[in-house]
Design a protein around this motif. Structure first.
Motif, PDB file in Angstrom:
ATOM      1  N   TRP A 620       5.427  14.962   2.797  1.00 47.64           N
ATOM      2  CA  TRP A 620       6.023  14.039   1.496  1.00 47.64           C
ATOM      3  C   TRP A 620       4.905  13.391   1.508  1.00 47.64           C
ATOM      4  N   VAL A 621       4.416  12.773   1.263  1.00 52.18           N
ATOM      5  CA  VAL A 621       4.074  10.531   0.444  1.00 52.18           C
ATOM      6  C   VAL A 621       4.208  10.159  -0.789  1.00 52.18           C
ATOM      7  N   ALA A 622       5.023   9.115  -0.546  1.00 47.62           N
ATOM      8  CA  ALA A 622       5.098   7.964  -1.555  1.00 47.62           C
ATOM      9  C   ALA A 622       4.022   7.037  -1.698  1.00 47.62           C
ATOM     10  N   GLU A 623       3.234   6.901  -2.528  1.00 50.14           N
ATOM     11  CA  GLU A 623       2.755   5.661  -2.763  1.00 50.14           C
ATOM     12  C   GLU A 623       2.672   5.111  -4.094  1.00 50.14           C
ATOM     13  N   VAL A 624       2.670   3.748  -3.865  1.00 48.22           N
ATOM     14  CA  VAL A 624       2.518   2.459  -5.424  1.00 48.22           C
ATOM     15  C   VAL A 624       1.910   2.008  -5.092  1.00 48.22           C
ATOM     16  N   ALA A 625       1.260   1.760  -6.085  1.00 48.69           N
ATOM     17  CA  ALA A 625      -0.075   0.930  -6.468  1.00 48.69           C
ATOM     18  C   ALA A 625       0.309  -0.508  -8.007  1.00 48.69           C
ATOM     19  N   GLU A 626      -0.455  -1.309  -7.079  1.00 53.67           N
ATOM     20  CA  GLU A 626      -0.129  -1.948  -7.776  1.00 53.67           C
ATOM     21  C   GLU A 626      -1.581  -2.420  -8.350  1.00 53.67           C
ATOM     22  N   VAL A 627      -1.438  -2.690  -9.973  1.00 54.02           N
ATOM     23  CA  VAL A 627      -3.202  -2.743 -10.637  1.00 54.02           C
ATOM     24  C   VAL A 627      -2.778  -3.638 -11.195  1.00 54.02           C
ATOM     25  N   ALA A 628      -4.756  -4.051 -11.697  1.00 56.61           N
ATOM     26  CA  ALA A 628      -4.020  -5.793 -13.352  1.00 56.61           C
ATOM     27  C   ALA A 628      -5.297  -4.865 -13.899  1.00 56.61           C
ATOM     28  N   VAL A 629      -4.785  -5.223 -14.899  1.00 55.11           N
ATOM     29  CA  VAL A 629      -4.948  -4.759 -16.288  1.00 55.11           C
ATOM     30  C   VAL A 629      -5.286  -6.061 -17.355  1.00 55.11           C
ATOM     31  N   SER A 630      -7.143  -6.166 -17.332  1.00 57.24           N
ATOM     32  CA  SER A 630      -7.458  -7.399 -18.494  1.00 57.24           C
ATOM     33  C   SER A 630      -7.411  -7.938 -19.514  1.00 57.24           C
ATOM     34  N   ALA A 631      -6.915  -8.037 -20.542  1.00 60.85           N
ATOM     35  CA  ALA A 631      -7.284  -8.765 -21.580  1.00 60.85           C
ATOM     36  C   ALA A 631      -8.387  -6.985 -22.219  1.00 60.85           C
ATOM     37  N   LYS A 632      -9.557  -7.250 -21.590  1.00 62.92           N
ATOM     38  CA  LYS A 632     -10.571  -5.705 -22.458  1.00 62.92           C
ATOM     39  C   LYS A 632      -9.994  -4.796 -21.497  1.00 62.92           C
ATOM     40  N   GLY A 633      -8.806  -4.307 -20.952  1.00 63.17           N
ATOM     41  CA  GLY A 633      -7.918  -3.221 -20.583  1.00 63.17           C
ATOM     42  C   GLY A 633      -9.012  -2.792 -19.139  1.00 63.17           C
ATOM     43  N   ALA A 634      -9.789  -3.431 -18.989  1.00 59.95           N
ATOM     44  CA  ALA A 634     -10.807  -2.882 -17.469  1.00 59.95           C
ATOM     45  C   ALA A 634      -9.568  -2.922 -16.291  1.00 59.95           C
ATOM     46  N   ILE A 635      -8.735  -1.602 -15.603  1.00 59.94           N
ATOM     47  CA  ILE A 635      -8.134  -1.857 -14.615  1.00 59.94           C
ATOM     48  C   ILE A 635      -9.173  -1.981 -12.851  1.00 59.94           C
ATOM     49  N   ARG A 636      -8.494  -3.173 -12.797  1.00 62.59           N
ATOM     50  CA  ARG A 636      -8.591  -3.241 -10.948  1.00 62.59           C
ATOM     51  C   ARG A 636      -7.409  -2.540 -10.200  1.00 62.59           C
ATOM     52  N   ILE A 637      -7.728  -1.799  -8.805  1.00 63.68           N
ATOM     53  CA  ILE A 637      -6.383  -1.730  -8.481  1.00 63.68           C
ATOM     54  C   ILE A 637      -6.686  -2.278  -7.011  1.00 63.68           C
ATOM     55  N   GLU A 638      -5.727  -3.470  -7.385  1.00 68.20           N
ATOM     56  CA  GLU A 638      -4.875  -3.891  -6.222  1.00 68.20           C
ATOM     57  C   GLU A 638      -4.987  -4.117  -4.492  1.00 68.20           C
ATOM     58  N   ARG A 639      -3.696  -3.204  -5.022  1.00 67.81           N
ATOM     59  CA  ARG A 639      -3.183  -3.276  -3.180  1.00 67.81           C
ATOM     60  C   ARG A 639      -2.237  -1.029  -4.334  1.00 67.81           C
ATOM     61  N   VAL A 640      -2.174  -1.204  -2.681  1.00 64.97           N
ATOM     62  CA  VAL A 640      -1.781   0.889  -2.658  1.00 64.97           C
ATOM     63  C   VAL A 640      -1.694   1.039  -1.392  1.00 64.97           C
ATOM     64  N   VAL A 641       0.675   1.296  -1.359  1.00 68.54           N
ATOM     65  CA  VAL A 641       1.168   0.636  -0.621  1.00 68.54           C
ATOM     66  C   VAL A 641       1.951   2.345  -0.691  1.00 68.54           C
ATOM     67  N   ALA A 642       2.020   3.095   0.817  1.00 77.66           N
ATOM     68  CA  ALA A 642       1.725   4.510   1.591  1.00 77.66           C
ATOM     69  C   ALA A 642       3.210   4.925   2.422  1.00 77.66           C
ATOM     70  N   ALA A 643       3.991   5.816   1.995  1.00 75.00           N
ATOM     71  CA  ALA A 643       4.479   6.484   2.278  1.00 75.00           C
ATOM     72  C   ALA A 643       4.440   7.760   3.194  1.00 75.00           C
ATOM     73  N   ILE A 644       4.385   8.086   4.638  1.00 76.18           N
ATOM     74  CA  ILE A 644       4.111   9.388   4.605  1.00 76.18           C
ATOM     75  C   ILE A 644       5.660   9.928   5.951  1.00 76.18           C
ATOM     76  N   ASP A 645       6.083  11.135   5.399  1.00 75.37           N
ATOM     77  CA  ASP A 645       6.442  12.151   5.951  1.00 75.37           C
ATOM     78  C   ASP A 645       6.048  13.279   6.811  1.00 75.37           C
ATOM     79  N   CYS A 646       5.491  13.173   7.583  1.00 74.73           N
ATOM     80  CA  CYS A 646       4.693  14.233   8.280  1.00 74.73           C
ATOM     81  C   CYS A 646       5.131  15.243   9.644  1.00 74.73           C
ATOM     82  N   GLY A 647       6.587  15.018   9.200  1.00 80.33           N
ATOM     83  CA  GLY A 647       7.238  15.464  11.164  1.00 80.33           C
ATOM     84  C   GLY A 647       6.774  14.436  11.910  1.00 80.33           C
ATOM     85  N   ILE A 648       6.432  14.419  13.435  1.00 77.40           N
ATOM     86  CA  ILE A 648       6.530  13.868  14.373  1.00 77.40           C
ATOM     87  C   ILE A 648       4.634  13.957  14.206  1.00 77.40           C
ATOM     88  N   ALA A 649       4.278  12.334  14.078  1.00 73.76           N
ATOM     89  CA  ALA A 649       2.879  11.877  13.923  1.00 73.76           C
ATOM     90  C   ALA A 649       2.184  11.793  15.515  1.00 73.76           C
TER      91      ALA A 649
END
Ligand code: FES
Ligand code: FES
Length: 748
Positions: A620-649
């Protein structure tokens, strides 16, 4: 097809090169790219071929301390300048930057890393304490398909000022000792080994007692291979039947037979080594088609080009070196039949898939009565999501060496599929499978592309036809235009909310080629569910692409869950959390990502957070993305925080590294990548029109691992599916613009 060979048009000249402190004189035509002189003439294989047109930066070396793209720098332009390659930084004493790379565990496949390190070395020589902006500006031109940017960014700042690296000063040195025997990777008969860095080792089957046999045999091989004598090293052969002196009948030094006995077998081995060097295959401009006319006169005039011939996949140019093969290829004049796929176009495919998704499909899962629930719903919603064909775009293009003999065949290939490679080679060579030995080399990225064996087939067919070992290299254009693509698909989603604004119906129908139809996994507790697929294959070759169908279907499913939450007026995280009651591992993964991302804390205007959760390959993987969108619509991805349950890592840092890379890989696809088809062929040719994510576009990524004692799940692929919907949902949160088509470059 080998017409009379006219006089060579561009004679070779001697150029003096100062490389890593040693001086060399090399014979090359003045326009030969430095890359091929380094790799093929000097045996310095650190600088890599990625595109050949200056677009990826992975061939970067330094000339007088400044970064230079060796694939487009003619040797005449750099003659006399102090060239530094990765081998120069790795020589004793090792440049401290390499230690930083090791400490940060930067590389994944490693293919781009020499170029990255050289770019960083040039930056540090100018700015010993670079800022993130300095690093992004200086290094964004060097691409990494594995997405190691975050760790690359950390490495140049990992050492204090006192350890600021220095570049080796130009000076005359004896060339570095060739690699140790353990690093050698290609044995050509019992007498000769060619190492990964191009070092040549002869196994001398005689005793040296001052008669000069070692020097004599080394000279013999050097001359046959057309290399400097100092590139050949000597090792004494063990006692073995293979080394019996044919003039005496046992392994023995005497009777003045040294050179006399070795003359033929050593020259033959050396000739074989030389002959294996290169061939490159020109493929049809479209997805189908055959050569109609081949004019090879100018190609055969290129120094080093030996032959031009038609093979199953196209027209092969066979040469002594890569530079000659590529120059010969450029000089070739070809015309092609259009082939049966000549009418294919992106517009026609789009229409076909849109029609298909409106047809009834084959059921994948059915629960309750969706139509009835939709009929009674307080609100119904319908949306269509589209994803394009994608190339794998591994930084190392396809390549393979094959040596087909009467009763055996050896294949050296960066393959993900040894069994399939063996079967392909056996079939083409007409040999039993057990007669084919497949030697796996390092892979410069795979992502599913190297599950195919078309590049193995090229090398085996050529080696068989020419009765000599052959190395086939693909150009970047070959690689992008003749891939087995991630399929395009279209998903039609319908949902219904009851009067309490709870989801009561979910219908998902996906249309596309077969490889697009798996990975449909809607894991929320909705009482009425119907999932179905409609097979619609426009005829573009498709294959497995990192995370396969999950990469597309997660986009549709996790975006539509968000749309339903919005219509219900509910927080998208809370909505998911409520619908996950029975999936404890999923809920824990989601909770961890949300908590670490600070879900619910305020953001400034123009910024938004989006979340997505998906299960694939047992994790299982969950991801939270934080983005900034300018007045002209330009997208900048500023941060991604992920969590994974891959069983034993098993190796937590490797899990983090794979998630970071998967997020970069998925972002690249979501924001930038698309294969378009026109007149039956792929339009894109290089990284200029098929751009990948760059260092400057890489957000900060934080990976959290859910503590678990469940059996290990996958970690290479599960990070890809959630990133596109997480970002699309964040863009909606920031701007109100709902994105339903990939890739998306702006919120307009
Ligand atoms: S820039 Fe030289 S190989 Fe791509
Ligand atoms: S590590 Fe950069 S391309 Fe693989």
């Amino acid at each position: 097809m080998s017409p009379r060979k006219p006089r060579a048009a561009a004679p070779k000249r001697v150029a003096f090169l100062a490389v890593n402190g040693a001086r060399y004189h090399v014979e090359a035509t003045p326009d030969t790219p430095l890359l091929w002189v380094l790799r093929d003439t000097l045996g310095l294989k650190g600088a890599k071929y990625g595109c050949g047109v200056g677009a990826c930066g992975i061939c970067t070396v330094l000339a007088d301390g400044k970064p230079v793209r060796a694939c487009v720098a003619p040797v005449a332009q750099v003659a006399g300048r102090a060239i530094t390659t990765i081998e120069g930084l790795a020589a004793d004493p090792m440049h401290p930057l390499l230690q930083a790379w090791i400490d940060e565990q930067v590389p994944q496949c490693g293919y781009c890393q020499p170029g990255q390190i050289m770019a960083a070395a040039a930056l540090l020589a100018q700015r010993p304490s670079p800022t993130r902006a300095d690093i992004d500006a200086a290094m964004s031109g060097v691409l990494c398909g594995c997405g190691t940017y975050q760790r690359i960014r950390r490495a140049p700042t990992a050492y204090p000022l006192a350890a600021a690296p220095r570049l080796p000063a130009p000076r005359v040195l004896v060339p570095a000792t060739p690699e140790s025997p353990s690093q050698a990777d290609v044995a050509l008969g019992p007498w000769l080994r060619i190492g990964r860095t191009g070092a040549i080792t002869i196994l001398v089957d005689r005793s040296e007692m001052g008669q000069g046999i070692t020097t004599g045999l080394a000279m013999l091989v050097a001359e046959e291979l057309d290399v400097a004598l100092d590139r050949v090293r000597i090792e004494f052969a063990p006692a073995a039947r293979a080394y019996f002196n044919p003039l005496i009948g046992e392994q023995l030094t005497g009777g003045s037979t040294g050179v006399r006995a070795a003359w033929v077998p050593l020259r033959e081995s050396a000739a074989k080594a030389r002959a294996r060097l290169v061939a490159t295959v020109v493929r049809p401009p479209g997805l189908s088609g055959k050569p109609e006319r081949i004019d090879a006169i100018r190609a055969l005039a290129v120094p080093g080009v030996r032959k031009v011939l038609e093979i199953s996949s196209g027209v092969a140019v066979v040469a002594e070196h890569a530079a000659s093969a590529l120059a010969g290829r450029a000089a070739l004049k070809l015309s092609w039949s259009a082939g049966r796929k000549r009418a294919l176009s992106s517009a026609a495919i789009h229409k076909q898939l849109h029609q298909a998704v409106r047809r009834r499909g084959a059921p994948v899962r059915r629960r309750g009565d969706v139509e009835r629930a939709l009929g009674r719903a307080w609100l119904t919603l319908e949306a269509v999501y589209e994803t394009p064909y994608l190339a794998h775009a591994t930084l190392e293009p396809m390549n393979c060496i094959a040596d087909v003999r009467a009763n055996a065949c050896d294949v050296w290939a960066p393959t993900q599929a040894q069994t399939a490679a063996q079967m392909t080679a056996a079939e083409i060579a007409g040999l039993p499978r057990k007669a084919v030995a497949v030697h796996t080399t390092f892979l410069g990225g795979g992502f599913g592309r190297r599950l195919e064996t078309d590049f193995v087939a090229d090398a085996v067919e050529l080696s068989q036809r020419l009765a000599t070992p052959v190395q086939v290299i693909w150009t970047r254009a070959d690689d992008i235009q003749h891939d087995f693509y991630r399929p395009a698909n279209i998903a039609l989603l319908r949902g219904g909310l009851d009067e309490h604004r709870r989801p009561i119906a979910w219908s998902c129908r996906v249309a596309g080629p077969e490889a697009a139809l798996d990975g449909i996994d809607m894991h929320y507790a909705i009482p009425n569910v119907r999932e179905e697929t409609v097979l619609a294959d426009p005829g573009v070759p498709t294959g497995a692409w990192r995370s396969v169908g999950a990469s597309q279907n997660a986009f549709a499913i996790e975006s539509f869950v968000d749309e339903l939450a919005h219509e219900a007026g509910e927080d998208p995280l809370a909505s998911r959390r409520r619908l996950l009651g029975h999936e404890r591992r999923a809920a824990a993964t989601l909770d961890l990502a949300a908590a670490k991302a600070g879900w619910g804390t305020p953001l400034s205007n123009g910024k938004g957070r989006g979340v997505a959760l998906y299960r694939s390959f047992g994790s299982w993987v969950a991801e939270v993305a934080e983005v900034a969108v300018s007045a002209k619509g330009a997208i900048r991805i500023e941060r991604v925080v992920a969590a994974i349950d891959c069983g034993i890592a098993v190796n937590p840092d490797a899990v983090r590294s794979q998630l970071e890379g998967a997020i970069a890989f998925g972002l690249s696809a979501a924001l930038k990548e698309r294969i378009t088809i026109a007149r039956g062929g792929v339009r894109e040719r290089t990284f200029e029109d098929y751009p990948l994510l760059t260092m400057a576009e890489m957000p900060e990524v934080e990976v959290n691992i859910v503590a678990s004692d469940a059996p290990p799940g996958g970690v290479g692929e599960p990070g890809v599916p959630p990133i596109a919907p997480a970002v699309a949902n964040a863009v909606f949160a920031a701007s109100g613009k709902r994105i339903r088509t990939l890739p998306f470059r702006s919120a307009r």
